[in-house]
Design an enzyme around this catalytic site. Structure first.
Site: not given
Length: 350
Positions: A95-97
């Site tokens: 995951y990222c932002w």
């Protein structure tokens, strides 16, 4: 590459993945992350700033080209480092932002290796929304019993002993990395950011059995720099309380043992005594500094409790709505005495 949606925090316990990978920058990860996630940045803080500057001031195309090159180099570094020994059936969840380009780029590379890769839909923002719902919108999920008692009654140690006996407990000071007073921050230890504390707390709350009472140590609505969510604080204020009562000498002896990490550092101890200057006279502070310099830590602890902590604790207790269910009196706070108290409290929890 599979995109996965979390609908509730307990979903995290059943994910069909071996590991959660946070590909945001180190500063983003340090502020908050999905508990247990490892940080393998697609872009570090400096690289992210550089790409962002080009994106705003020059062109989206050049920024994306620059970002792609940097992500590829960082992915190679991770593959040759942290990921080098992962087996063929490794299953990472990335995951990222917001579940966009950074996580998608890393997931694409990992998927080409043959690993079954997932991407968290909505990224960290989706996780943060679940945390906010759990802490700020939903009621506290289990009945609460508050462990009360003046400073130095070994509440945290007893709380941990109750947990070892199978009692359901929530260690707020452990999550906040703070022992709850001006002397409470361990030397060399930093508290988590507020959002990081809330993620860890929400995860612990999701693991609670709602049919069993949970033991929580009496606190104010702040632990060091950390603020307790209002729902939890309200549940603690209204909860029944079990109080530990011990003589001043026993409490002073316990504090001397429990805070050996502070008393063993003369400069640290002096600074923390000085921090009480807004609340005590110059003569009192000077006397306490003299005791500290002489190594008279038990008398120092006793005077700190008598003149400062006990009165403040009494004022805090007056603001609590919960009734004292039982007072457990002890003449000693030795390990054996703490064990006996823990057994009695565990019996109250059922």
């Amino acid at each position: 590459m599979q995109r996965l949606t979390l609908t509730a925090i307990p979903d995290l316990f059943t994910l069909p993945y071996d590991e959660v990978i946070d590909v945001r920058s180190p500063s983003e990860y340090a502020e908050d992350h999905v508990p247990g996630a490892v940080n393998l940045p697609a872009l570090d803080d400096n690289e992210r700033a550089r790409v962002g500057t080009v994106y705003v001031q020059d062109s989206r195309f050049l920024a994306r080209r620059m970002g792609a090159a940097l992500v590829a180099r960082n992915a190679a570094r991770h593959l040759e480092g942290y990921l080098a020994d992962k087996p063929a059936d490794y299953r990472p969840l990335v995951y990222c932002w917001r579940g966009g380009q950074r996580s998608g780029s890393i997931a694409l590379i990992l998927g080409q290796i043959g690993w079954r890769v997932g991407v968290l839909e909505g990224g960290w923002r989706a996780w943060r929304k679940l945390v906010q719902q759990a802490l700020y919108e939903a009621p506290f999920p289990a009945p609460v019993l508050v462990l009360d008692g003046n400073t130095g009654t070994a509440k945290t140690a007893i709380l941990n002993k109750v947990a070892a006996l199978g009692g359901q407990v929530l260690d707020l000071e452990g999550l906040a990395r703070h022992r709850g007073s001006l002397f409470g921050l361990e030397p060399g230890i930093e508290q988590p950011a507020q959002k990081g504390f809330e993620s860890a707390l929400a995860l612990q709350m999701a693991r609670l059995d709602p049919t069993r009472p949970v033991l929580v140590e009496a606190e104010s609505n702040r632990i060091g720099a950390i603020r307790l969510p209002p729902g939890l604080w309200a549940a603690m204020r209204a909860a029944p309380r079990v109080e530990i009562a011990a003589p001043l000498a026993a409490r002073a002896e316990w504090l001397t043992r429990a805070y050996a990490d502070v008393t063993g550092n003369a400069g640290e101890l002096a600074a923390r005594i000085d921090a009480l200057s807004p609340y005590q006279s110059r003569e009192t502070i000077a006397h306490w500094q003299t005791l500290a310099q002489a190594g008279d830590f038990a008398p120092l602890a006793a005077q700190l409790m008598q003149a400062h902590y006990d009165p403040r604790y009494a004022r805090t207790r007056l603001r609590q709505a919960g009734t004292v269910q039982q007072v457990l009196t002890t003449d000693s706070l030795s390990d054996a005495a703490q064990d006996a108290l823990a057994r009695r409290i565990a019996a109250l929890l059922g």
